[in-house]
Write a protein that holds these residues in place. Structure first.
Motif, PDB file in Angstrom:
ATOM      1  N   MET A 138      49.270  73.061  47.999  1.00  0.00           N
ATOM      2  CA  MET A 138      50.332  72.117  48.329  1.00  0.00           C
ATOM      3  C   MET A 138      50.577  71.150  47.174  1.00  0.00           C
ATOM      4  SD  MET A 138      50.658  69.683  51.721  1.00  0.00           S
ATOM      5  CE  MET A 138      49.230  68.683  51.307  1.00  0.00           C
ATOM      6  N   ALA A 139      49.493  70.647  46.562  1.00  0.00           N
ATOM      7  CA  ALA A 139      49.631  69.705  45.456  1.00  0.00           C
ATOM      8  C   ALA A 139      50.225  70.373  44.219  1.00  0.00           C
ATOM      9  CB  ALA A 139      48.266  69.099  45.127  1.00  0.00           C
ATOM     10  N   ASP A 140      49.745  71.560  43.893  1.00  0.00           N
ATOM     11  CA  ASP A 140      50.211  72.249  42.682  1.00  0.00           C
ATOM     12  C   ASP A 140      51.676  72.652  42.771  1.00  0.00           C
ATOM     13  OD1 ASP A 140      47.835  72.043  41.362  1.00  0.00           O
ATOM     14  OD2 ASP A 140      47.126  74.050  41.869  1.00  0.00           O
ATOM     15  N   ASN A 141      52.112  72.987  43.979  1.00  0.00           N
ATOM     16  CA  ASN A 141      53.470  73.494  44.172  1.00  0.00           C
ATOM     17  C   ASN A 141      54.420  72.479  44.790  1.00  0.00           C
ATOM     18  OD1 ASN A 141      53.294  76.617  43.561  1.00  0.00           O
ATOM     19  ND2 ASN A 141      51.418  76.060  44.656  1.00  0.00           N
ATOM     20  N   LYS A 142      53.903  71.262  44.992  1.00  0.00           N
ATOM     21  CA  LYS A 142      54.703  70.217  45.636  1.00  0.00           C
ATOM     22  C   LYS A 142      55.349  70.743  46.913  1.00  0.00           C
ATOM     23  CE  LYS A 142      55.680  67.601  41.398  1.00  0.00           C
ATOM     24  NZ  LYS A 142      54.690  68.317  40.577  1.00  0.00           N
ATOM     25  N   ALA A 143      54.545  71.496  47.663  1.00  0.00           N
ATOM     26  CA  ALA A 143      55.033  72.145  48.878  1.00  0.00           C
ATOM     27  C   ALA A 143      54.929  71.208  50.078  1.00  0.00           C
ATOM     28  CB  ALA A 143      54.223  73.416  49.148  1.00  0.00           C
ATOM     29  N   SER A 144      55.783  71.422  51.043  1.00  0.00           N
ATOM     30  CA  SER A 144      55.703  70.684  52.299  1.00  0.00           C
ATOM     31  C   SER A 144      54.532  71.225  53.113  1.00  0.00           C
ATOM     32  CB  SER A 144      57.002  70.850  53.095  1.00  0.00           C
ATOM     33  OG  SER A 144      57.156  72.209  53.490  1.00  0.00           O
ATOM     34  N   TYR A 145      54.178  70.504  54.159  1.00  0.00           N
ATOM     35  CA  TYR A 145      53.098  70.986  55.037  1.00  0.00           C
ATOM     36  C   TYR A 145      53.495  72.307  55.688  1.00  0.00           C
ATOM     37  CZ  TYR A 145      51.121  66.332  54.428  1.00  0.00           C
ATOM     38  OH  TYR A 145      50.593  65.185  53.880  1.00  0.00           O
TER      39      TYR A 145
END
Length: 333
Positions: A294-301
Motif C-alpha cells: 500500500m505504501a509503495d504503490n500509494k494504494a487505497s485500502y
C-alpha cells in the motif's frame, strides 16, 4: 501491545453520532442488511476491514460500512451491538476484554494473528552485510540489546560526540516509559543518547532514510507495519518476558493476541458472516507485506485488499464456501 492502545486514543475521532444501531437480519434480505466494522484509526485494522468487507459484499451480498472512533468508543459500540465486527482487537490492552468474552457481552471468533512484536531493531545489513548494495557487515556479533554496548561508534549520534544514538518511542506512548527504563536499567545511558522522535512518521522517516542510504541505525519499532514489511529489519534479542519486571524495562516485549471479535447477535443477524470470520486468520508478516504494498504503490485500502485477494487465494479460499469463492473471484476480474 502498549503502543496500540495509545494510537487508538490519539488517532480516533469521537464520532458517537454515527454509531447507529445495527439492523436486525431476521426480517430483511441480505441486500438490506449492513455489516458494520470498527475503524479505530490504524492502518492494519483498516486493511483487514477492507479485505473482509470485499468478501462479504461480493461473496455474500451484504452491505458493509466502517464506523470510525477511538478504541474505547468503538469497543463500547461493539458491546452495544452498534458495531458488528472488530478485525483487530489488541486483547491485552482492553481491561474488560476477557470478562466481556466470558460473560457473553461480545464474541471472540478467531485469532487474526498472534506473532506481532516490538522492540529495538537494526537493518539486517548491519549484521550480515548486503553484497547487492556493496554494504559490509559492521556489527557481525550484534545479537542482543546488551550487545549494543560494544557498538556505540557504529550507531554514532551526530549531535553527541563519543556516544551512539538509540531512536526511542514517541513521547506520550506507554511504551516510551518502558523503553527508557530499559535504556537505563541495561546501562545503555553510558554509551548512547535516547532520542525521542516527535511522531511515528518522524520515527519511520529516520529508519527509512538510514535504510535507503545503507547506514547503521538502531531504533524502537513494532510489527506489523508497512516499514517492517518493506525493509529487512532484525529485532534484537532480549531476556524472556517477565510480567514482574517488564515495566522496569527488563525483559522482552510480549506478543499480544490480536483477535477478531463480534457483536453477540452476529450469528442471528448474518450467520454467513459469523462463519467466515471464525475462519479468518493471517499473520503479522502477511499484514506487513500488504501495508508495504500500500505504501509503495500509494494504494487505497480497497485496492490493497484486492491485491491481497488476487495474490493469496490459497489462504483466503479456506475462509469461504466454494460458491462464495467463485463470486469473489469474479468480482476481482
Amino acid at each position: 501491545m502498549f503502543k496500540k492502545k495509545i494510537i487508538g486514543v490519539l488517532l480516533g475521532v469521537c464520532l458517537a453520532t454515527i454509531l447507529l444501531p445495527g439492523c436486525s437480519g431476521s426480517n430483511q434480505s441480505k441486500s438490506d442488511t449492513t455489516i458494520k466494522f470498527a475503524d479505530a484509526g490504524w492502518d492494519s485494522i483498516k486493511f483487514h476491514n477492507a479485505v473482509a468487507m470485499f468478501i462479504i459484499q461480493h461473496g455474500m451480498g451484504y452491505k458493509t460500512e466502517e464506523v470510525s472512533g477511538t478504541t474505547t468508543l468503538t469497543y463500547q459500540a461493539l458491546k452495544n451491538n452498534d458495531i458488528d465486527a472488530y478485525m483487530e482487537v489488541w486483547s491485552d490492552n482492553l481491561a474488560t476484554y476477557k470478562d466481556d468474552v466470558a460473560k457473553g457481552n461480545i464474541l471472540e471468533l478467531a485469532l487474526n494473528y498472534g506473532d506481532n512484536a516490538q522492540g529495538l531493531y537494526v537493518p539486517r545489513y548491519v549484521i550480515e552485510g548486503d553484497g547487492k548494495r556493496n554494504i559490509k557487515a559492521v556489527a557481525p556479533d550484534l545479537k542482543t540489546v546488551e550487545d549494543l554496548k560494544k557498538y556505540k561508534d557504529i550507531f554514532a549520534d551526530p549531535e553527541s560526540p563519543g556516544k551512539g544514538r538509540i531512536y526511542g518511542a514517541i513521547p506520550g506512548w506507554e511504551v516510551d516509559k518502558i523503553l527508557y527504563n530499559k535504556y537505563m536499567s541495561y546501562g545503555l545511558d553510558k554509551y548512547y543518547t535516547y532520542f525521542r522522535p516527535g511522531s511515528d512518521a518522524a520515527l519511520a522517516a529516520a529508519i527509512s532514510t538510514a535504510y535507503e542510504q545503507g547506514q547503521p541505525v538502531v531504533s524502537y519499532y513494532w510489527e506489523p507495519t508497512w516499514l517492517t514489511g518493506k525493509y529487512d529489519l532484525v529485532k534484537l534479542q532480549d531476556t524472556p518476558y517477565d510480567p514482574n519486571t517488564f515495566k522496569e524495562g527488563k525483559g522482552d516485549f510480549p506478543a499480544v493476541p490480536v483477535t477478531i471479535a463480534a457483536a453477540k447477535n452476529i450469528a442471528e443477524k448474518a450467520p454467513e458472516v459469523a462463519e467466515f470470520l471464525k475462519k479468518y486468520q493471517t499473520s503479522s508478516a502477511i499484514t506487513a507485506q500488504a501495508l508495504a504494498y500500500m505504501a509503495d504503490n500509494k494504494a487505497s485500502y480497497e485496492n490493497t485488499a484486492k491485491w491481497f485477494l488476487k495474490n493469496n487465494e490459497n489462504l483466503w479460499s479456506n475462509w469461504v464456501t466454494s460458491q462464495q469463492l467463485e463470486k469473489v473471484k469474479a468480482a476481482l476480474k
